[in-house]
Design a protein around this motif. Structure first.
Motif, short mmCIF file in Angstrom:
data_model
loop_
_atom_site.label_atom_id
_atom_site.label_comp_id
_atom_site.label_asym_id
_atom_site.label_seq_id
_atom_site.Cartn_x
_atom_site.Cartn_y
_atom_site.Cartn_z
N TYR A 125 1.07 -1.22 -0.08
CA TYR A 125 -0.01 -0.10 -0.09
C TYR A 125 0.87 1.14 -0.14
CZ TYR A 125 -3.45 3.50 1.31
OH TYR A 125 -4.27 4.66 1.29
N ASP A 126 1.73 1.09 0.92
CA ASP A 126 2.62 2.49 0.86
C ASP A 126 3.28 2.63 -0.26
OD1 ASP A 126 3.74 4.64 2.40
OD2 ASP A 126 5.94 3.29 2.60
N THR A 127 3.89 1.78 -1.21
CA THR A 127 4.56 1.97 -2.34
C THR A 127 3.69 2.38 -3.43
OG1 THR A 127 6.15 0.09 -1.94
CG2 THR A 127 5.71 0.79 -4.12
N ASP A 128 2.41 2.07 -3.37
CA ASP A 128 1.31 2.69 -4.24
C ASP A 128 1.06 3.93 -3.88
OD1 ASP A 128 -0.82 2.27 -6.36
OD2 ASP A 128 -2.03 2.63 -4.48
N LEU A 129 0.68 4.28 -2.55
CA LEU A 129 0.41 5.42 -2.11
C LEU A 129 1.59 6.66 -2.52
CD1 LEU A 129 -1.52 7.36 -0.72
CD2 LEU A 129 -0.29 6.76 1.43
N ALA A 130 2.89 6.31 -2.37
CA ALA A 130 3.86 7.00 -2.60
C ALA A 130 4.04 7.26 -4.18
CB ALA A 130 5.43 6.42 -2.19
N ALA A 131 3.74 6.41 -5.10
CA ALA A 131 3.52 6.51 -6.33
C ALA A 131 2.50 7.68 -6.76
CB ALA A 131 3.44 5.36 -7.24
N ARG A 132 1.25 7.64 -6.09
CA ARG A 132 0.27 8.20 -6.24
C ARG A 132 0.03 9.82 -5.72
NH1 ARG A 132 -4.24 6.69 -4.35
NH2 ARG A 132 -3.61 5.15 -2.89
N ALA A 133 1.01 10.11 -4.81
CA ALA A 133 1.02 11.26 -4.06
C ALA A 133 1.14 12.49 -4.82
CB ALA A 133 2.13 11.04 -3.04
N GLY A 141 -5.77 20.29 -4.68
CA GLY A 141 -5.54 21.95 -4.85
C GLY A 141 -4.05 22.09 -4.20
N HIS A 142 -3.02 21.17 -3.92
CA HIS A 142 -1.93 21.45 -3.55
C HIS A 142 -0.89 21.10 -4.36
CE1 HIS A 142 -3.61 21.86 0.62
NE2 HIS A 142 -4.15 20.64 0.41
N PRO A 143 0.26 22.00 -4.42
CA PRO A 143 1.18 21.73 -5.56
C PRO A 143 1.97 20.38 -4.69
CG PRO A 143 1.86 23.49 -4.19
CD PRO A 143 0.51 23.42 -3.81
N ALA A 144 2.53 19.65 -5.84
CA ALA A 144 3.34 18.45 -5.42
C ALA A 144 4.66 18.92 -5.04
CB ALA A 144 3.47 17.65 -6.51
#
Length: 144
Positions: A125-133, A141-144
């Motif tokens: 999950y964390d790997t996927d979340l990091a890729a989608r962050a 509405g927040h800049p990456a």
């Protein structure tokens, strides 16, 4: 107190999980264990969970189908308990089954609560979340 960080622990033979010492004071007034929306267990300080549940139900007709169902989601699977003198919490079979937790557990801080994950499930999950962050932050509405 905001719960932050990620910690790896193991369940003992009685399915007790040792909570990191830095969180124990904040949890000394009791905790609620709940099934997480994802395959995890959420652990809230008692006061936080009670306030959150009341806020979620505010303004919802308790006799409506949605009101009754939301009450079941919030209360039927919640377990009020406390940490033992060694700072451990007992995880029952239904919670472990929901989260797919074996012996290896990751405890993650997510602000108002801790989440308890099976270690391998968290890693995926964390790997996927990091890729989608970047996309997630941009969509909010927040800049990456």
């Amino acid at each position: 107190m905001a719960f932050t960080g990620t910690f790896e622990h193991n369940l003992d033979a009685k399915n007790r999980l040792t909570i990191p010492s830095k969180f124990r004071t904040a949890l000394s007034g009791g905790v609620y264990l709940t099934r997480g929306v994802e395959k995890c267990i959420s652990l809230y300080p008692s006061e936080t969970y009670e306030e959150m549940a009341q806020a979620a139900l505010a303004g919802i007709n308790p006799l409506s189908t949605q009101g009754r169902e939301l009450r079941r989601v919030l209360y039927a699977s919640a377990l009020e308990t406390e940490l033992d003198s060694a700072g451990r919490v007992m995880l029952g079979p239904k919670f472990l089954e929901h989260a797919g937790i074996g012996r290896e557990v990751v405890i993650t801080g997510v602000g108002e609560c801790l989440e308890l994950w099976d270690r391998s499930a968290w890693e995926a999950y964390d790997t996927d979340l990091a890729a989608r962050a970047p996309d997630l932050t941009e969509s909010l509405g927040h800049p990456a």
